[in-house]
Design an enzyme around this catalytic site. Sequence first.
Site, PDB file in Angstrom:
ATOM      1  N   ASN A  98       0.878  -1.172   0.000  1.00  0.00           N
ATOM      2  CA  ASN A  98       0.000   0.000   0.000  1.00  0.00           C
ATOM      3  C   ASN A  98       0.909   1.213   0.000  1.00  0.00           C
ATOM      4  OD1 ASN A  98      -2.056   1.804   0.199  1.00  0.00           O
ATOM      5  ND2 ASN A  98      -2.726   1.197   2.249  1.00  0.00           N
ATOM      6  N   GLY A  99       0.623   2.189  -0.893  1.00  0.00           N
ATOM      7  CA  GLY A  99       1.446   3.396  -0.921  1.00  0.00           C
ATOM      8  C   GLY A  99       2.169   3.515  -2.247  1.00  0.00           C
ATOM      9  N   LYS A 477     -20.429  17.022  -2.291  1.00  0.00           N
ATOM     10  CA  LYS A 477     -21.310  15.838  -2.228  1.00  0.00           C
ATOM     11  C   LYS A 477     -21.902  15.552  -3.605  1.00  0.00           C
ATOM     12  CE  LYS A 477     -20.607  14.338   1.698  1.00  0.00           C
ATOM     13  NZ  LYS A 477     -19.270  14.828   1.502  1.00  0.00           N
ATOM     14  N   GLU A 480     -19.003  14.202  -5.889  1.00  0.00           N
ATOM     15  CA  GLU A 480     -18.414  12.883  -5.601  1.00  0.00           C
ATOM     16  C   GLU A 480     -19.444  11.765  -5.651  1.00  0.00           C
ATOM     17  OE1 GLU A 480     -16.706  12.379  -1.702  1.00  0.00           O
ATOM     18  OE2 GLU A 480     -18.209  13.638  -0.764  1.00  0.00           O
ATOM     19  N   HIS A 496     -19.203  38.407  -9.851  1.00  0.00           N
ATOM     20  CA  HIS A 496     -17.791  38.456 -10.289  1.00  0.00           C
ATOM     21  C   HIS A 496     -17.468  37.289 -11.208  1.00  0.00           C
ATOM     22  CE1 HIS A 496     -17.073  41.685  -7.445  1.00  0.00           C
ATOM     23  NE2 HIS A 496     -17.789  40.995  -6.574  1.00  0.00           N
ATOM     24  N   LYS A 595     -11.851   6.038   0.676  1.00  0.00           N
ATOM     25  CA  LYS A 595     -12.327   6.608   1.942  1.00  0.00           C
ATOM     26  C   LYS A 595     -11.204   7.385   2.629  1.00  0.00           C
ATOM     27  CE  LYS A 595     -15.040   7.479   5.396  1.00  0.00           C
ATOM     28  NZ  LYS A 595     -16.051   8.552   5.183  1.00  0.00           N
TER      29      LYS A 595
END
Length: 600
Positions: A98-99, A477, A480, A496, A595
């Site tokens: 992971n990473g 919201k 996504e 503006h 997440k």
Amino acid sequence: MCGIVGYLGPQNPKDIILQGLKKLEYRGYDSAGVAILDHGIFKRVRAEGKLVNLEKKLVDEKFEGHLGIGHTRWATHGVPSERNAHPHQVDGISLVHNGIIENYLEIREDLLKMGALLTSETDSELVAHLVALEIKKTKDLFLAVKSILLRLRGAFSIVVIWDQKPKEMIAFKDGPPLIVGLGPEETFIVSDVQAAIAHTSEFVYLEDREVVWIQNKEVRFFDDQGNEVKKAPVHVAWSEDQMDKMGFPHYMLKEIYEQPRAIAHAIKETFQIPADFESQFDQVQKITIVACGTSYYAALMGKYYFEKLARIPCEVDVASEFRYRNPLIKKNDLVIAISQSGETADTLSAARLGKSKGALLLSICNVKNSSLDRESHIQMYMNSGIEVGVASTKAFTCSLALLNVLALRLGLYRNQIQKPEFKEQEEALKALPSQVEAILSYDKYFLEASDAFKEFKGFLYMGRGVSYPIAMEGALKMKELAYLHAEGYPAGEMKHGPLALVDANIAVVMILPLDEHFEKSLSNLEEAKARGGKIISLSTGHQPKLKKISDRYLSLPKAHWSTNPILSVIPLQLMAYHLADSLGHDVDQPRNLAKSVTVE
Ligand code: AGP
């Protein structure tokens, strides 16, 4: 964020690993795989897409073994595919990762020059090659892993097993979380306690640059210099049923409905922090809040609370910007890092930077013992309960409630507000849970309206003052979950530029509770209406003039300026949820998202 499950013990690794990976699905991924040592040979099965595809491949597979690793991959290097899925295997080594390995290109070139046969586009496979080469010299897995770590740069965590050692597992953590679950007869290595909580409540959290060496039932920890370190297990009191959807169609809707109770808990816990809590901040002259995404919008709200209630200057910065702009942080500054997961790479780095510059670091997390939680000087908790849906809801409203109470207490302690105002706000906060309950009844309204909302080509969310961060969060919201264009703007900015966007295809969502900004926001709305915009407005109580110009109007309970934002966001959560669900989107695991973003 990828999901990792490693298992050594008497149970069938296939079931343990699959169950564990299912608990990590909510984090987002695009392929998955398992490898189990079966009579000295690794049996590996991988699949692109959702876990159900892996399960289909495994259904007839029989494994005889006690050692295995599994992985859900969120693609960074190399497209989502079976051959890029983990575990990666080279000779007798099997590895999950992971990473990001930042120097993977130079390693790739070196390995190719040495004649390595690469079968994927991933940086992870390269690590398996390095271990396989090293173990030919060391004949020892622990020494081989320790040695190759010196070559790798980046933030990564790995779990490695070897077909010559059926009772051994090695893991290294630097960045993405790795936690060791200690059962009486078995050991787990997981990226999140939820993957093993069904089997144990005792966990050891690896710190950055630490290695864990599991040999049979013996578990030993080392720093990156090879010195053995003693680490005490932590008892985690989460239960499995907290993970369950409790009858809701999605975790996100369950979490939206949990908000009354979660907010009440967050308010109570923050009011009940011992009275000497405020004295820790006596030297603080400036607050800087760093966060990402929805947590950043909570941070924006924190600015209004701290400056209006405690009269403390407050800067707010996106963590990924803060960490690279060599910020002016002084010794007596307070840096607040807000992160639901406590593992967001940019927020972690920004928090560490603030701390390294001498600031007092306060973390506001939802996950106890997360990296950010463990690295801060002072810890506060959203206390919202496990948040599984990728789109954050209850953690956001609990963050707002917590920041409100914190600023209120600091304001009273510093004589910036007097007791009557404090009591008035305390009453407003205590009224929140029942007011949120009332708003949740709008649920069916948004279910019915979602078909109409599908017609819009875009959404412009607007608000002034404390409604501005809510406009930003409402837009996020919609982006996504519904994958539709949505922008959040301070309503005062309409003329503006954004006004040019407005026509009959655009929904203008104006948040204008009855506060000092109401009239100005109403005139902004009339400008949008005059240009053909479709108006969705949220305000306090019965507003005939507003209703007249709105295509859809939602009334909010009468509340205090400081609690209006928490009430305003609930309808926006429901609006995005129902529209996304009616579009057939995966509401709990929106495409391309995770997440917790543990890589930059
Ligand atoms: C919000 O719905 C998103 N899931 C995302 O913006 C999230 O808020 C962001 O990644 C920060 O996560 P954190 O709170 O765990 O640090």
